[in-house]
Design an enzyme around this catalytic site. Structure first.
Site, mmCIF file in Angstrom:
data_model
loop_
_atom_site.group_PDB
_atom_site.id
_atom_site.type_symbol
_atom_site.label_atom_id
_atom_site.label_comp_id
_atom_site.label_asym_id
_atom_site.label_seq_id
_atom_site.Cartn_x
_atom_site.Cartn_y
_atom_site.Cartn_z
ATOM 1 N N GLY A 167 4.127 -0.368 -1.378
ATOM 2 C CA GLY A 167 3.915 -0.928 -2.580
ATOM 3 C C GLY A 167 5.099 -0.743 -3.655
ATOM 4 N N TYR B 242 0.807 -1.178 0.079
ATOM 5 C CA TYR B 242 0.031 -0.013 0.099
ATOM 6 C C TYR B 242 0.868 1.094 0.028
ATOM 7 C CZ TYR B 242 -3.721 3.092 1.621
ATOM 8 O OH TYR B 242 -4.542 3.977 1.793
ATOM 9 N N CYS B 243 0.799 2.078 -1.070
ATOM 10 C CA CYS B 243 1.485 3.568 -1.106
ATOM 11 C C CYS B 243 2.994 2.956 -1.098
ATOM 12 C CB CYS B 243 0.846 4.353 0.024
ATOM 13 S SG CYS B 243 1.598 5.821 -0.032
ATOM 14 N N LEU B 244 3.720 3.636 -0.083
ATOM 15 C CA LEU B 244 5.109 3.720 -0.288
ATOM 16 C C LEU B 244 5.323 2.095 -0.046
ATOM 17 C CD1 LEU B 244 6.681 6.493 1.499
ATOM 18 C CD2 LEU B 244 6.645 5.961 -0.804
ATOM 19 N N PHE C 259 -1.490 -1.117 -4.226
ATOM 20 C CA PHE C 259 -2.444 -0.025 -3.867
ATOM 21 C C PHE C 259 -1.918 1.327 -3.743
ATOM 22 C CE2 PHE C 259 -4.613 -3.827 -1.003
ATOM 23 C CZ PHE C 259 -4.873 -4.447 -2.442
#
Length: 578
Positions: free
Chosen positions: A313, A309-311, A337
């Site tokens: 990811g 998720y975000c960083l 994500f």
């Protein structure tokens, strides 16, 4: 002996740290350079000046015509000379249709459009400088919006008349409470109703790994059989992991467990001064790699569905590229994500990232050892100034109303710090230099390439993301030949991900590009992909199920014989650090 030219002079570092403290960590040189670039090129562009003068005259005529029609036609019957943007809710209340507030808000919208034209399209202006000037102009205009002042806000004036000023007294009380809480570094009111481990982050599980950077949580199964391939979730370290395990009704972790998945999730430590020298390599080694090793030990012989998720990811994409380079095939799939892998167009967050701004932050972090949580929160607040700043202040201070706290708001107030070394490397390697998409990002001394990724990818972008714009997230399509299932969901960076089934007004678009398939530009993809109603979570679990084996008995909790014993109950201790 001469000083190292690669190392800044300590006196310069100290001076820039003092400057950062005085300017709320914003580089005045960066703003000045942007303004000089814009104004000097505008001065040398008579054609653009002529266009702006013509636009001003046209708008003046439009406003005069509106005023004439308004006087002749009566209240609510004159046609607006300018319509607000589709998602602009500032002047939606019917009170704005009455004199003189209708004239004021129409004049404001025209002025806003003129400045948008003035700050864009000036020949020769650097794109980054153009965006900075346009952003600053919007911030200044927002300060003087008629909706943000008591004397020019008809909704606030009506409330004040109806309540005899009681709303303003409540507003003063709210202001005093907000100031006291800010000085005492206390959370906003209502956050006490969302305690981690009691109200949020309560999906049962055990901590099976703890090192100096992460805890790894293994969640207790709720089904008699589970899919054999476990899911490893790596959230961003700029947020606490429990956004993915909020209340039971909107917990993505609980949803996955109830769907028969074995779920592991990383919980990052909230770093302080002792962690100042942790860098991106540490986040890779002590974070993603250490967690994957633990999952492999607890669920041996099974490939892993890696999810970031975000960083988190972005970090997983780096790890997966390194694994592909080295012939490591432990991953079954990769789900990302709102995770960027190309940072050439990072969205409005890039307004705060250039050489001058980064060097200022580096000096400040060198003094303190980390980036304070309030600094990142302040940047996000400016990016969504109406939603996170002005509308809240109008409601609280003018209307005397406090928005009820919810779990997502309480999580958002539970911010984290970032180590000085890691944040500097992250800003330079990813944002400024774009090393990952350019094939220069080093892992174990050798660069990795996203072109090496061959495993199936499930990639999620959100429509109104100010942190990781969906078109930027979509760029993975031309960086990797892998099969990519791309989902574009309604909502923003956080609310678009926390999108449980049954939540109203949810929609998403989904399309799969086969491995080695032709590239489709994002706007073409959008036009060719019809929306679907509902949450994207079931589509993701269907995608995971199609890439999983036949259900088996759940694995045991932890693996003590392999060094992964049970260290405590979820949510662990790192998430509780302030």
């Amino acid at each position: 002996m001469s000083a190292d030219p690669q190392q800044p002079n300590p006196l310069d570092v100290e001076a820039r740290a003092v400057l950062a403290d005085a300017t709320a960590s914003m580089s005045p040189q960066s703003a000045l350079l942007a303004w000089l670039d814009w104004v000097s090129h505008l001065a040398a562009s008579p054609g653009k000046q002529s266009e702006l003068a013509t636009l001003a005259l046209t708008q003046a005529a439009q406003l005069a015509g509106y005023l004439r029609d308004r006087v002749m036609a009566g209240p609510g019957e004159a046609h607006d000379c300018i319509e607000p943007p589709a998602l602009d809710r500032r002047f939606a209340a019917p009170e704005w249709r009455h004199w003189p507030f209708d004239l004021w808000h129409q004049a404001f919208l025209l002025n806003e459009r003129w400045w948008d034209a003035a700050t864009h399209g000036v020949p020769g202006v650097d794109r980054h400088h153009e965006n900075v000037v346009a952003f600053v102009a919007r911030q200044w205009l927002d300060m003087f919006s008629p909706g943000n002042q008591l004397a020019t806000n008809p909704v606030a004036l009506k409330r004040t008349f109806e309540e005899g000023g009681a709303n303003l007294l409540r507003g003063l009380s709210i202001l005093a409470d907000n100031v006291q809480r800010a000085l005492a570094k206390r959370p906003p009111p209502g956050a006490e109703d969302f305690v981690v481990g009691r109200d949020v982050g309560i999906t049962p599980g055990k901590v099976v790994l703890r090192n100096r950077l992460i805890e790894l949580i293994q969640y207790t199964p709720t089904t008699a059989k589970v899919h054999p391939e476990p899911i490893l979730i790596v959230p961003a370290w700029i947020m606490k992991y429990y956004i993915l395990d909020l209340s039971p009704h909107n917990s993505l972790v609980k949803y996955l467990v109830d769907q028969g998945h074995t779920v592991f999730c990383v919980s990052w430590k909230n770093p302080g001064l002792e962690e100042r020298d942790l860098g991106m390599d540490d986040y890779l080694d002590l974070g993603a790699r250490a967690a994957l090793d633990a999952v492999n030990a607890i669920v041996p012989g099974r490939k892993v569905h890696a999810t970031g998720y975000c960083l988190g990811g972005t970090l997983l994409a780096i790890a997966a590229a390194a694994m592909a380079r080295d012939g490591d095939d432990r991953l079954a799939s990769l789900s990302l994500f709102t995770a960027q892998t190309d940072f050439t167009e990072p969205g409005e967050l890039g307004l705060f990232i250039d050489e001058s701004q980064v060097s200022l932050l580096e000096a400040q972090m060198q003094q303190k050892g980390y980036l304070r949580a309030e600094q990142m929160a302040g940047a996000f607040e400016m990016l969504r100034s109406y939603d996170l700043l002005w509308s809240r202040r109008v409601n609280e201070y003018l209307l005397g109303e406090r928005r009820p706290m919810n779990d997502l708001m309480a999580w958002n107030a539970d911010a984290t710090r970032m180590p000085a070394k890691m944040h500097s490397q992250y800003l330079r390697r990813l944002f400024l230099d774009d090393d990952l998409s350019e094939g220069r990002y080093p892992v174990d001394g050798r660069p990795v390439s996203l072109g090496s990724l061959a495993l199936p990818v499930f990639c999620v972008g959100t429509e109104t993301d100010h942190v990781a714009p969906w078109r930027s997230v979509y760029k993975l399509h031309y960086l990797s030949p892998a099969e990519i299932t791309f989902v574009l969901t309604s909502g923003g960076h956080n609310a678009g991900i926390v999108s449980e089934p049954g939540r109203p007004n949810r929609r998403y678009r989904l399309r799969t590009r086969p491995a080695g398939g032709d590239y489709i530009a994002p706007d073409e993809w959008f036009d060719a992909t019809p929306p679907r109603e509902g949450s994207w979570w079931p589509a993701w679990t269907d995608w995971l199920r199609a890439r999983s084996g036949e259900p088996v008995r759940p694995p045991r909790m932890g693996a003590p014989s392999k060094g992964y014993g049970i260290l405590g109950d979820a949510p662990g201790i790192y998430v509780l650090e302030t």
